[in-house]
Design a protein around this motif. Structure first.
Motif, PDB file in Angstrom:
ATOM      1  N   MET A   3     -26.508 -28.823  52.405  1.00 41.51           N
ATOM      2  CA  MET A   3     -26.747 -27.422  52.776  1.00 41.51           C
ATOM      3  C   MET A   3     -25.404 -26.710  52.885  1.00 41.51           C
ATOM      4  O   MET A   3     -24.591 -27.035  53.768  1.00 41.51           O
ATOM      5  CB  MET A   3     -27.512 -27.355  54.091  1.00 41.51           C
ATOM      6  CG  MET A   3     -28.944 -27.893  53.975  1.00 41.51           C
ATOM      7  SD  MET A   3     -29.768 -28.092  55.576  1.00 41.51           S
ATOM      8  CE  MET A   3     -29.017 -29.621  56.142  1.00 41.51           C
ATOM      9  N   ILE A   4     -25.168 -25.764  51.975  1.00 43.91           N
ATOM     10  CA  ILE A   4     -23.884 -25.057  51.896  1.00 43.91           C
ATOM     11  C   ILE A   4     -23.975 -23.762  52.677  1.00 43.91           C
ATOM     12  O   ILE A   4     -24.944 -23.003  52.553  1.00 43.91           O
ATOM     13  CB  ILE A   4     -23.515 -24.775  50.430  1.00 43.91           C
ATOM     14  CG1 ILE A   4     -23.360 -26.106  49.673  1.00 43.91           C
ATOM     15  CG2 ILE A   4     -22.246 -23.944  50.326  1.00 43.91           C
ATOM     16  CD1 ILE A   4     -23.184 -25.932  48.180  1.00 43.91           C
ATOM     17  N   ASP A   5     -22.964 -23.515  53.488  1.00 42.49           N
ATOM     18  CA  ASP A   5     -22.880 -22.259  54.232  1.00 42.49           C
ATOM     19  C   ASP A   5     -22.267 -21.192  53.311  1.00 42.49           C
ATOM     20  O   ASP A   5     -21.059 -21.194  53.052  1.00 42.49           O
ATOM     21  CB  ASP A   5     -22.012 -22.462  55.481  1.00 42.49           C
ATOM     22  CG  ASP A   5     -22.045 -21.249  56.399  1.00 42.49           C
ATOM     23  OD1 ASP A   5     -22.506 -20.176  55.967  1.00 42.49           O
ATOM     24  OD2 ASP A   5     -21.596 -21.382  57.559  1.00 42.49           O
ATOM     25  N   LYS A   6     -23.092 -20.291  52.805  1.00 43.67           N
ATOM     26  CA  LYS A   6     -22.617 -19.279  51.856  1.00 43.67           C
ATOM     27  C   LYS A   6     -21.623 -18.312  52.481  1.00 43.67           C
ATOM     28  O   LYS A   6     -20.744 -17.764  51.800  1.00 43.67           O
ATOM     29  CB  LYS A   6     -23.797 -18.512  51.287  1.00 43.67           C
ATOM     30  CG  LYS A   6     -24.694 -19.341  50.381  1.00 43.67           C
ATOM     31  CD  LYS A   6     -25.810 -18.480  49.791  1.00 43.67           C
ATOM     32  CE  LYS A   6     -26.685 -19.284  48.834  1.00 43.67           C
ATOM     33  NZ  LYS A   6     -27.753 -18.436  48.239  1.00 43.67           N
ATOM     34  N   LYS A   7     -21.761 -18.111  53.779  1.00 45.00           N
ATOM     35  CA  LYS A   7     -20.832 -17.194  54.445  1.00 45.00           C
ATOM     36  C   LYS A   7     -19.447 -17.828  54.573  1.00 45.00           C
ATOM     37  O   LYS A   7     -18.435 -17.138  54.502  1.00 45.00           O
ATOM     38  CB  LYS A   7     -21.362 -16.828  55.827  1.00 45.00           C
ATOM     39  CG  LYS A   7     -22.632 -15.991  55.787  1.00 45.00           C
ATOM     40  CD  LYS A   7     -23.082 -15.642  57.205  1.00 45.00           C
ATOM     41  CE  LYS A   7     -24.339 -14.786  57.176  1.00 45.00           C
ATOM     42  NZ  LYS A   7     -24.794 -14.431  58.559  1.00 45.00           N
ATOM     43  N   ALA A   8     -19.420 -19.146  54.771  1.00 41.51           N
ATOM     44  CA  ALA A   8     -18.127 -19.814  54.935  1.00 41.51           C
ATOM     45  C   ALA A   8     -17.338 -19.843  53.641  1.00 41.51           C
ATOM     46  O   ALA A   8     -16.103 -19.711  53.650  1.00 41.51           O
ATOM     47  CB  ALA A   8     -18.350 -21.232  55.449  1.00 41.51           C
ATOM     48  N   GLU A   9     -18.008 -19.999  52.507  1.00 43.03           N
ATOM     49  CA  GLU A   9     -17.323 -20.082  51.201  1.00 43.03           C
ATOM     50  C   GLU A   9     -18.251 -19.524  50.126  1.00 43.03           C
ATOM     51  O   GLU A   9     -18.952 -20.261  49.431  1.00 43.03           O
ATOM     52  CB  GLU A   9     -16.953 -21.524  50.901  1.00 43.03           C
ATOM     53  CG  GLU A   9     -16.006 -21.706  49.725  1.00 43.03           C
ATOM     54  CD  GLU A   9     -14.636 -21.099  49.998  1.00 43.03           C
ATOM     55  OE1 GLU A   9     -14.372 -20.019  49.430  1.00 43.03           O
ATOM     56  OE2 GLU A   9     -13.871 -21.688  50.778  1.00 43.03           O
ATOM     57  N   PRO A  10     -18.260 -18.190  49.928  1.00 48.85           N
ATOM     58  CA  PRO A  10     -19.130 -17.593  48.912  1.00 48.85           C
ATOM     59  C   PRO A  10     -18.777 -18.109  47.512  1.00 48.85           C
ATOM     60  O   PRO A  10     -17.617 -18.266  47.163  1.00 48.85           O
ATOM     61  CB  PRO A  10     -18.845 -16.088  49.037  1.00 48.85           C
ATOM     62  CG  PRO A  10     -18.263 -15.925  50.412  1.00 48.85           C
ATOM     63  CD  PRO A  10     -17.494 -17.185  50.673  1.00 48.85           C
ATOM     64  N   GLY A  11     -19.808 -18.412  46.734  1.00 44.59           N
ATOM     65  CA  GLY A  11     -19.592 -18.845  45.362  1.00 44.59           C
ATOM     66  C   GLY A  11     -19.437 -20.341  45.198  1.00 44.59           C
ATOM     67  O   GLY A  11     -19.498 -20.863  44.073  1.00 44.59           O
ATOM     68  N   PHE A  12     -19.233 -21.072  46.315  1.00 48.37           N
ATOM     69  CA  PHE A  12     -19.038 -22.523  46.175  1.00 48.37           C
ATOM     70  C   PHE A  12     -20.312 -23.211  45.698  1.00 48.37           C
ATOM     71  O   PHE A  12     -20.261 -24.158  44.914  1.00 48.37           O
ATOM     72  CB  PHE A  12     -18.577 -23.133  47.503  1.00 48.37           C
ATOM     73  CG  PHE A  12     -18.392 -24.617  47.445  1.00 48.37           C
ATOM     74  CD1 PHE A  12     -17.392 -25.184  46.668  1.00 48.37           C
ATOM     75  CD2 PHE A  12     -19.257 -25.470  48.131  1.00 48.37           C
ATOM     76  CE1 PHE A  12     -17.228 -26.562  46.595  1.00 48.37           C
ATOM     77  CE2 PHE A  12     -19.099 -26.845  48.064  1.00 48.37           C
ATOM     78  CZ  PHE A  12     -18.087 -27.396  47.299  1.00 48.37           C
ATOM     79  N   GLY A  13     -21.445 -22.704  46.126  1.00 55.90           N
ATOM     80  CA  GLY A  13     -22.703 -23.289  45.713  1.00 55.90           C
ATOM     81  C   GLY A  13     -22.920 -23.179  44.223  1.00 55.90           C
ATOM     82  O   GLY A  13     -23.317 -24.153  43.557  1.00 55.90           O
ATOM     83  N   ASP A  14     -22.641 -21.972  43.654  1.00 59.11           N
ATOM     84  CA  ASP A  14     -22.805 -21.787  42.214  1.00 59.11           C
ATOM     85  C   ASP A  14     -21.845 -22.688  41.442  1.00 59.11           C
ATOM     86  O   ASP A  14     -22.202 -23.254  40.396  1.00 59.11           O
ATOM     87  CB  ASP A  14     -22.550 -20.317  41.851  1.00 59.11           C
ATOM     88  CG  ASP A  14     -23.616 -19.401  42.439  1.00 59.11           C
ATOM     89  OD1 ASP A  14     -24.744 -19.900  42.692  1.00 59.11           O
ATOM     90  OD2 ASP A  14     -23.321 -18.211  42.663  1.00 59.11           O
ATOM     91  N   TYR A  15     -20.626 -22.807  41.958  1.00 59.14           N
ATOM     92  CA  TYR A  15     -19.645 -23.676  41.288  1.00 59.14           C
ATOM     93  C   TYR A  15     -20.129 -25.133  41.297  1.00 59.14           C
ATOM     94  O   TYR A  15     -20.017 -25.829  40.282  1.00 59.14           O
ATOM     95  CB  TYR A  15     -18.300 -23.577  41.993  1.00 59.14           C
ATOM     96  CG  TYR A  15     -17.310 -24.597  41.513  1.00 59.14           C
ATOM     97  CD1 TYR A  15     -16.593 -24.395  40.322  1.00 59.14           C
ATOM     98  CD2 TYR A  15     -17.117 -25.786  42.221  1.00 59.14           C
ATOM     99  CE1 TYR A  15     -15.698 -25.354  39.875  1.00 59.14           C
ATOM    100  CE2 TYR A  15     -16.223 -26.750  41.759  1.00 59.14           C
ATOM    101  CZ  TYR A  15     -15.524 -26.525  40.585  1.00 59.14           C
ATOM    102  OH  TYR A  15     -14.641 -27.469  40.117  1.00 59.14           O
ATOM    103  N   LEU A  16     -20.669 -25.575  42.431  1.00 60.06           N
ATOM    104  CA  LEU A  16     -21.113 -26.957  42.538  1.00 60.06           C
ATOM    105  C   LEU A  16     -22.263 -27.233  41.578  1.00 60.06           C
ATOM    106  O   LEU A  16     -22.300 -28.274  40.905  1.00 60.06           O
ATOM    107  CB  LEU A  16     -21.548 -27.272  43.979  1.00 60.06           C
ATOM    108  CG  LEU A  16     -21.940 -28.708  44.284  1.00 60.06           C
ATOM    109  CD1 LEU A  16     -20.795 -29.669  44.000  1.00 60.06           C
ATOM    110  CD2 LEU A  16     -22.397 -28.849  45.738  1.00 60.06           C
ATOM    111  N   ILE A  17     -23.178 -26.275  41.481  1.00 59.30           N
ATOM    112  CA  ILE A  17     -24.311 -26.451  40.563  1.00 59.30           C
ATOM    113  C   ILE A  17     -23.818 -26.542  39.114  1.00 59.30           C
ATOM    114  O   ILE A  17     -24.271 -27.371  38.329  1.00 59.30           O
ATOM    115  CB  ILE A  17     -25.317 -25.293  40.736  1.00 59.30           C
ATOM    116  CG1 ILE A  17     -25.973 -25.365  42.110  1.00 59.30           C
ATOM    117  CG2 ILE A  17     -26.378 -25.334  39.631  1.00 59.30           C
ATOM    118  CD1 ILE A  17     -26.848 -24.163  42.421  1.00 59.30           C
TER     119      ILE A  17
END
Length: 346
Positions: A297-311
């Motif tokens: 579970m990625i905190d989007k507020k802590a690091e925006p865009g990290f989730g898209d990069y990981l995917i």
């Protein structure tokens, strides 16, 4: 009612008993004179006198006598676990105030002349002995089978006999060589009920049962659940460790059961997710791991865009994982003699 009728018969037979006494005297005088004793038919030993004799023997069989506690030994099969000190004090106080209202059942000891063996009433015996008074008891000549049946039936009728005490009693009877029919009669259960009792007593180690005590609130299902948990590797050791804690002995028997049950419960994996913080103070990722899934579970507020990069990077990450797995396998196989490759015909 039977005793009343028996006494009435004795009263009504006084005249007949007197005539029987006269018959006996006549026979004695005849024998002294060297003459054959006169024959009086069935009214002799098998008539009224015989009936009176049998009635007296029946009264004796149901009579309550007082005997010294020191002459009474325990049954050869234990049917109860050690009760609480509070229950014992309550019984002692009741007998001190009101006397022993209910007699115990004993038999003449089969191997020690002049002594007795108790069938039921062990707690009353202990309380009376502590008070230093004589024990009120019914004395009956019983075989081993009759004793254990009387012992079991009397205890089965009492509501304070716990499941595990019945189970232990059944197991001990079977270990002593008694037949299943005797066990079912003693415990007033059918074959299925008897099997469940013995199963519970056999699967739970005796020292653990003794440490817990009777646990009156723990019924069959909970004892069987404990037996199942104790089958796991190391469970018995955890149970014994729990029973050695300082506060264990001070707890009630039911609480001791719960402590042991909890001590051998299967270990659950923590449901709380772990936190990944690559930079101090930044909780970027929470990881929840259970028996079947791993959730990130990625905190989007802590690091925006990290989730898209990981995917987007997942294909490369998985390829690297595969390459690493294959490399590990190659290292394991290094040095082995290669086997001919098998082909499959299409």
């Amino acid at each position: 009612m039977a005793r009343k009728n028996l006494l009435v018969g004795l009263t009504a037979g006084e005249a007949q008993a007197a005539s029987g006494h006269a018959i006996s005297e006549t026979a004695t005088h005849a024998a002294a004179a060297g003459q054959p004793a006169p024959h009086f038919g069935v009214m002799g030993t098998r008539g009224a006198i015989g009936a009176v004799t049998r009635s007296i023997e029946q009264l004796k069989a149901h009579a309550v006598v007082e005997i010294d506690c020191d002459l009474v030994e325990r049954s050869f099969i234990t049917d109860r676990l050690e009760g609480s000190a509070e229950d014992h004090r309550s019984l002692v106080a009741s007998i001190r105030e009101h006397g022993q209202q209910v007699p115990v059942l004993v038999r003449p000891h089969p191997a020690r002349e002049g002594r007795y063996q108790i069938a039921y009433g062990h707690r009353r015996l202990r309380a009376v002995a502590e008070l230093g008074i004589r024990l009120r008891a019914m004395v009956k000549p019983l075989t081993d089978e009759q004793l254990v049946v009387a012992q079991g039936q009397e205890n089965s009728a009492r509501t304070d006999l716990s499941f595990i005490e019945k189970a232990l009693f059944a197991a001990r009877l079977e270990e002593a060589g008694f037949k299943r029919d005797t066990l079912m009669a003693a415990l007033s259960v059918d074959k299925t009920g008897l099997s469940r009792l013995i199963s519970a007593a056999v699967k739970v180690p005796r020292d653990i049962i003794a440490a817990i005590g009777p646990a009156p609130k723990a019924g069959r299902d909970r004892w069987l659940a404990l037996a199942e948990r104790l089958e796991a590797s190391g469970a018995a050791e955890r149970a014994r460790e729990a029973s050695s804690r300082p506060d264990f002995a001070a707890a009630s028997s039911d609480d001791r059961f719960l402590q042991i049950l909890e001590a051998v419960a299967p270990k659950r994996r923590s449901a709380e997710p772990a936190v990944w913080s690559p930079i101090a103070g930044k909780r970027l990722l929470r990881i929840k791991d259970d028996a079947t899934t791993l959730t990130l579970m990625i905190d989007k507020k802590a690091e925006p865009g990290f989730g898209d990069y990981l995917i987007g990077a997942l294909p490369e990450i998985y390829a690297a994982f595969q390459a690493g797995s294959q490399g590990s396998e190659r290292k394991k196989d290094h040095g082995r003699v290669a086997e001919p490759r098998k082909t499959t015909k299409l």
